[in-house]
Design an enzyme around this catalytic site. Structure first.
Site, PDB file in Angstrom:
ATOM      1  CE  LYS A   1      -4.460  -1.613   1.461  1.00 24.22           C
ATOM      2  NZ  LYS A   1      -5.636  -1.452   2.280  1.00 24.22           N
TER       3      LYS A   1
ATOM      4  CE  LYS B   1      -6.504  -6.778  -1.699  1.00 27.14           C
ATOM      5  NZ  LYS B   1      -6.783  -6.500  -0.288  1.00 27.14           N
TER       6      LYS B   1
ATOM      7  CE  LYS C   1     -13.359  -1.853   0.620  1.00 27.68           C
ATOM      8  NZ  LYS C   1     -12.505  -1.770   1.805  1.00 27.68           N
TER       9      LYS C   1
END
Ligand code: AQP
Length: 333
Positions: free
Chosen positions: A114, A198, A201
């Site tokens: 991230k 993955k 969102k």
């Protein structure tokens, strides 16, 4: 004996098929067992580890509650609340951050993914996120945590933190080490555009995911455009393992229909992707449309959604405050 279940979902918008198949579907099944005590948390404190627009955050919190309820979680049987309303979460996170070791946190792969290349600019909150997650879980003496495969490492960290706190303060078994509940198959749903990434969102392309608010036309269009390869459908497991996009799509089909992977492979072996995609779209529309219709109905009932959160946070606060009182005693505060 029943399980004590706790899990959370970030209100960061665009709740998708990965969140559903990896986590929420499991929440529903666990909450239907009357022996279990279930707590489902809208983890808004986790959401602010990256910048959020307050107005959008508020609406995403309600949308997450609506998704829980629309998917089949009964707010009368399970506690649904948002994390920021139970202050013990932040307090326990600080206390546990004094037990967690920096070496443990630096090994967390989700932070690396991230934060990306610019780690120095990532928030301290993004780095210490797994400690807050440990606090969430440990405050409720949780025995089982249903999560997607991506959260396995954070759960292991939570167990280490619990054990270290107990050892450091001679408080044997005070924090219970929770077990992850991860779907055996298809625990990680991948992007429709890249079978190695993955489904997420925050991915910019909306075509990479099926949102739980998508209508039938959007679902059909996204599956039509989903990445595949030029070969016919795979005919065995070995072949499937090498073809990531095909594996993801067949996985989604199997998971939604409750079919064993081998059976799905046999069903479509040698067929064209277009034929399979048509059937997959039908299954998706059948399963997702009722949820998306219910979400839009519930979103019009703001007071109802807010009352679920209020009631849930009062119940959660009672449990968490009790645990926090004992933590104070142990620490000598
Ligand atoms: N692709 C996925 N496959 C299976 N499970 C998944 N989960 C998330 N993505 C997948 C599971 O959904 C639960 C809630 O996730 P979250 O909202 O707390 O955050 P996340 O894992 O960071 O979700 P995203 O979609 O990847 O968000 P962004 O893009 O913001 O990072 C968790 O149990 C998670 O495992």
């Amino acid at each position: 004996m029943g399980k004590k279940i706790f899990s959370g979902v970030q209100p960061t918008g665009n709740l998708h098929l990965g969140n559903y198949l990896g986590a929420i579907k499991n929440f529903v099944e666990l909450s239907n067992d009357k022996d279990n005590d279930c707590i489902f948390c809208v983890v808004d404190l986790h959401a602010i580890t990256v910048k959020q627009n307050p107005k959008e955050l508020r609406s995403n919190i309600r949308e997450t509650v609506a998704t829980f309820v629309a998917s089949g979680i009964d707010p009368k049987k399970s506690i649904i609340f948002n994390q920021s309303k139970v202050t013990a979460h932040s307090e326990a996170a600080w206390i546990l951050s004094c037990s967690a070791r920096t070496g443990w946190l630096s090994r967390m792969t989700q932070f690396k993914e991230k934060a990306g290349k610019d780690k120095e600019k990532a928030s301290v909150g993004l780095y210490s996120y797994p400690v807050l997650m440990a606090a969430d879980i440990l405050l409720y003496d949780t025995t089982h945590v249903p999560v997607g495969d991506d959260q396995k490492q954070h759960l292991e960290l939570c167990r280490d933190i619990a054990q270290k706190f107990n050892n450091d303060f001679g408080a044997e078994n005070f924090f219970k080490a929770p077990e992850p509940l991860i779907q055996k198959q298809f625990s990680r749903i991948m992007s429709l555009k890249d079978g190695l990434k993955k489904m997420s969102k925050s991915e910019l392309s909306d075509l990479s995911r099926i949102n739980l608010t998508d209508n039938a036309d959007q679902i059909i269009n996204k599956i039509k455009k989903a990445k595949t390869d030029p070969l016919p459908m795979p005919s065995n497991n070995e072949e499937l393992d090498k073809r990531h996009e095909a594996k993801n799509l067949i996985g989604i089909y199997s998971s939604l229909t409750g079919t064993k992977l081998e059976k799905s492979i046999n069903e479509f072996s040698g067929k064209n992707f277009s034929e399979f995609k048509e059937i997959l779209s039908q299954v998706l529309v059948e399963k997702i449309s009722p949820i998306s219709n219910e979400i839009s109905k519930l979103l019009a009932e703001k007071n109802f959604l807010d009352s679920i959160l209020l009631e849930g946070s009062e119940k959660a606060d009672k449990i968490a405050s009790k645990k926090m009182k004992k933590i104070h005693e142990i620490l000598g505060f």
